[in-house]
Design a protein around this motif. Structure first.
Motif, mmCIF file in Angstrom:
data_model
loop_
_atom_site.group_PDB
_atom_site.id
_atom_site.type_symbol
_atom_site.label_atom_id
_atom_site.label_comp_id
_atom_site.label_asym_id
_atom_site.label_seq_id
_atom_site.Cartn_x
_atom_site.Cartn_y
_atom_site.Cartn_z
ATOM 1 N N GLY A 121 0.813 -1.202 0.000
ATOM 2 C CA GLY A 121 0.000 0.000 0.000
ATOM 3 C C GLY A 121 0.848 1.254 0.000
ATOM 4 O O GLY A 121 0.545 2.232 -0.696
ATOM 5 N N ALA A 122 1.942 1.241 0.765
ATOM 6 C CA ALA A 122 2.856 2.382 0.769
ATOM 7 C C ALA A 122 3.482 2.565 -0.603
ATOM 8 O O ALA A 122 3.611 3.695 -1.104
ATOM 9 N N GLY A 123 3.866 1.444 -1.219
ATOM 10 C CA GLY A 123 4.481 1.524 -2.540
ATOM 11 C C GLY A 123 3.532 2.088 -3.584
ATOM 12 O O GLY A 123 3.925 2.929 -4.409
ATOM 13 N N ILE A 124 2.271 1.638 -3.557
ATOM 14 C CA ILE A 124 1.293 2.169 -4.511
ATOM 15 C C ILE A 124 1.089 3.663 -4.272
ATOM 16 O O ILE A 124 1.074 4.471 -5.207
ATOM 17 N N THR A 125 0.946 4.058 -3.009
ATOM 18 C CA THR A 125 0.726 5.467 -2.694
ATOM 19 C C THR A 125 1.896 6.327 -3.153
ATOM 20 O O THR A 125 1.711 7.389 -3.760
ATOM 21 N N ASN A 126 3.122 5.853 -2.869
ATOM 22 C CA ASN A 126 4.315 6.618 -3.254
ATOM 23 C C ASN A 126 4.454 6.734 -4.761
ATOM 24 O O ASN A 126 4.779 7.803 -5.295
ATOM 25 N N THR A 127 4.216 5.624 -5.489
ATOM 26 C CA THR A 127 4.477 5.628 -6.930
ATOM 27 C C THR A 127 3.297 6.106 -7.753
ATOM 28 O O THR A 127 3.469 6.761 -8.782
ATOM 29 N N PHE A 128 2.077 5.788 -7.327
ATOM 30 C CA PHE A 128 0.877 6.114 -8.097
ATOM 31 C C PHE A 128 0.501 7.588 -7.929
ATOM 32 O O PHE A 128 0.081 8.256 -8.875
ATOM 33 N N TYR A 129 0.658 8.063 -6.684
ATOM 34 C CA TYR A 129 0.262 9.438 -6.386
ATOM 35 C C TYR A 129 1.429 10.350 -6.008
ATOM 36 O O TYR A 129 1.240 11.569 -5.894
ATOM 37 N N GLY A 130 2.606 9.777 -5.753
ATOM 38 C CA GLY A 130 3.734 10.590 -5.305
ATOM 39 C C GLY A 130 3.488 11.186 -3.936
ATOM 40 O O GLY A 130 3.971 12.276 -3.628
ATOM 41 N N MET A 131 2.767 10.460 -3.090
ATOM 42 C CA MET A 131 2.376 10.954 -1.774
ATOM 43 C C MET A 131 2.814 9.966 -0.696
ATOM 44 O O MET A 131 3.094 8.798 -0.983
ATOM 45 N N PRO A 132 2.883 10.413 0.568
ATOM 46 C CA PRO A 132 3.293 9.509 1.655
ATOM 47 C C PRO A 132 2.204 8.511 2.018
ATOM 48 O O PRO A 132 1.035 8.678 1.653
ATOM 49 N N ASP A 133 2.597 7.490 2.765
ATOM 50 C CA ASP A 133 1.692 6.413 3.153
ATOM 51 C C ASP A 133 0.823 6.874 4.316
ATOM 52 O O ASP A 133 1.063 6.549 5.480
ATOM 53 N N LEU A 134 -0.216 7.629 4.001
ATOM 54 C CA LEU A 134 -1.119 8.186 5.013
ATOM 55 C C LEU A 134 -2.574 7.899 4.670
ATOM 56 O O LEU A 134 -3.471 8.706 4.951
ATOM 57 N N GLY A 135 -2.822 6.760 4.029
ATOM 58 C CA GLY A 135 -4.192 6.326 3.794
ATOM 59 C C GLY A 135 -4.873 6.964 2.602
ATOM 60 O O GLY A 135 -6.101 7.050 2.561
ATOM 61 N N TYR A 136 -4.098 7.370 1.593
ATOM 62 C CA TYR A 136 -4.685 8.050 0.444
ATOM 63 C C TYR A 136 -5.328 7.112 -0.570
ATOM 64 O O TYR A 136 -6.255 7.496 -1.278
ATOM 65 N N ILE A 137 -4.824 5.883 -0.689
ATOM 66 C CA ILE A 137 -5.335 5.019 -1.755
ATOM 67 C C ILE A 137 -6.715 4.479 -1.416
ATOM 68 O O ILE A 137 -7.093 4.374 -0.252
ATOM 69 N N THR A 138 -7.465 4.127 -2.442
ATOM 70 C CA THR A 138 -8.816 3.608 -2.301
ATOM 71 C C THR A 138 -8.836 2.111 -2.606
ATOM 72 O O THR A 138 -7.863 1.552 -3.151
ATOM 73 N N LEU A 139 -9.953 1.467 -2.304
ATOM 74 C CA LEU A 139 -10.119 0.062 -2.670
ATOM 75 C C LEU A 139 -10.051 -0.098 -4.183
ATOM 76 O O LEU A 139 -9.487 -1.084 -4.679
ATOM 77 N N GLY A 140 -10.586 0.849 -4.930
ATOM 78 C CA GLY A 140 -10.510 0.775 -6.390
ATOM 79 C C GLY A 140 -9.072 0.796 -6.884
ATOM 80 O O GLY A 140 -8.711 0.030 -7.796
ATOM 81 N N ASP A 141 -8.247 1.661 -6.306
ATOM 82 C CA ASP A 141 -6.826 1.691 -6.665
ATOM 83 C C ASP A 141 -6.185 0.327 -6.404
ATOM 84 O O ASP A 141 -5.434 -0.211 -7.229
ATOM 85 N N LEU A 142 -6.485 -0.216 -5.243
ATOM 86 C CA LEU A 142 -5.863 -1.471 -4.820
ATOM 87 C C LEU A 142 -6.315 -2.637 -5.695
ATOM 88 O O LEU A 142 -5.507 -3.493 -6.091
ATOM 89 N N ALA A 143 -7.593 -2.683 -6.022
ATOM 90 C CA ALA A 143 -8.110 -3.757 -6.871
ATOM 91 C C ALA A 143 -7.511 -3.682 -8.272
ATOM 92 O O ALA A 143 -7.173 -4.712 -8.871
ATOM 93 N N GLN A 144 -7.374 -2.465 -8.788
ATOM 94 C CA GLN A 144 -6.780 -2.290 -10.121
ATOM 95 C C GLN A 144 -5.341 -2.796 -10.143
ATOM 96 O O GLN A 144 -4.942 -3.525 -11.069
ATOM 97 N N HIS A 145 -4.562 -2.444 -9.132
ATOM 98 C CA HIS A 145 -3.168 -2.902 -9.077
ATOM 99 C C HIS A 145 -3.088 -4.407 -8.844
ATOM 100 O O HIS A 145 -2.230 -5.091 -9.425
#
Length: 282
Positions: A48-72
């Motif tokens: 989850g931290a990796g997706i947040t950092n690379t997908f959004y360029g943001m820190p691991d603070l709960g930004y990603i959604t279930l849709g983001d996670l399912a897509q990845h």
């Protein structure tokens, strides 16, 4: 007649039961997952931290959604045959949300998910100032996850971040509650001493995961030492990401300063290597 090849979930379940400290590398995307598979790792962890950092360029603070996670998850499932462990954060809400999360990620191709007991939105496990929900509420969410899965080979990994908030013994007590709720594996996040690490597999009846955050709070030991302690998985969730970040920085610094970048620089993969990783025929 050829024997049936075990499904990824079966392979993961067996490997965890053996408690031999398998090293699992994390991926932030399908390309990293391909590299992990081609290097011979036994499983891949979708971070989850990796997706947040690379997908959004943001820190691991709960930004990603279930849709983001399912897509990845679906992209990684299509790219590799390895078992996939997915970091599902807090499950994106209460027990009903957790049920939906489990069903969604199992359909997307996950073989295990990790759920944690932080207050939503969560933080990286090695950040300060975390908060956790009550132990009873967390256990209820784990039970909801166990009840929601279709396959018995779809594993529920229950993580507690209580060490930093309530202390080590409280974290162990929470892990025991999660086991009673049906968790297949527990994950006591961010123990800060070797003595605490040794105690975790001894105190808990199901297989255990240790999260090695490079530069984080947990002591870094050889995988063989973690295995001797009794851990089933030695997780390096963002080693690939940190290596890629350093590699990008070095290659692009050279390009900016010299105005040129060649295959023989030793700073980049060759064109042929890049195509080979993504499966393009010669």
């Amino acid at each position: 007649m050829n024997p049936r090849r075990p499904a990824p979930g079966e392979l993961l379940k067996q490997a965890i039961a053996e408690r031999r400290g398998i090293v699992v590398a994390g991926a932030a995307n399908a390309l990293a997952a391909r590299v992990i598979e081609q290097l011979g790792f036994e499983a891949v962890y979708l971070s989850g931290a990796g997706i947040t950092n690379t997908f959004y360029g943001m820190p691991d603070l709960g930004y990603i959604t279930l849709g983001d996670l399912a897509q990845h998850t679906a992209a990684v499932r299509d790219a590799v045959e390895l078992p996939i462990i997915v970091d599902a954060d807090t499950g994106f809400g209460n027990e009903l949300n957790v049920r939906h999360t489990v069903r969604t990620l199992e359909r997307a191709g996950a073989n295990a998910i990790q759920l944690e007991d932080q207050v939503m939105p969560k933080k990286c496990g090695h950040f300060d100032d975390k908060s956790v929900i009550t132990a009873a509420d967390a256990a209820s969410k784990i039970k909801a996850a166990v009840d929601a899965r279709h396959s018995e080979n779809f594993l529920i990994i229950a993580r507690t971040d209580a060490c930093a908030v309530e202390g080590f013994e409280a974290a162990i007590d929470r892990a025991r509650l999660f086991i009673e709720a049906g968790a297949d594996m527990t994950f006591v996040e961010a123990p800060t001493s070797i003595d605490e690490l040794r105690q975790i597999p001894q105190a808990l009846s199901v297989p255990q995961l240790v999260n090695v955050v490079i530069g984080g709070k947990t002591p870094t030991l050889d995988a063989a030492e973690y295995a001797r302690m009794g851990f089933s998985i030695v997780l390096y969730a963002n080693a690939a990401l940190q290596g890629a970040l350093l590699g990008m920085t070095k290659a692009l610094t050279h390009l900016r300063e010299s105005g040129r970048l060649d295959e023989d620089s030793g700073l980049v993969a060759t064109f042929a290597q890049r195509q080979r990783v993504v499966g393009k025929p010669s």
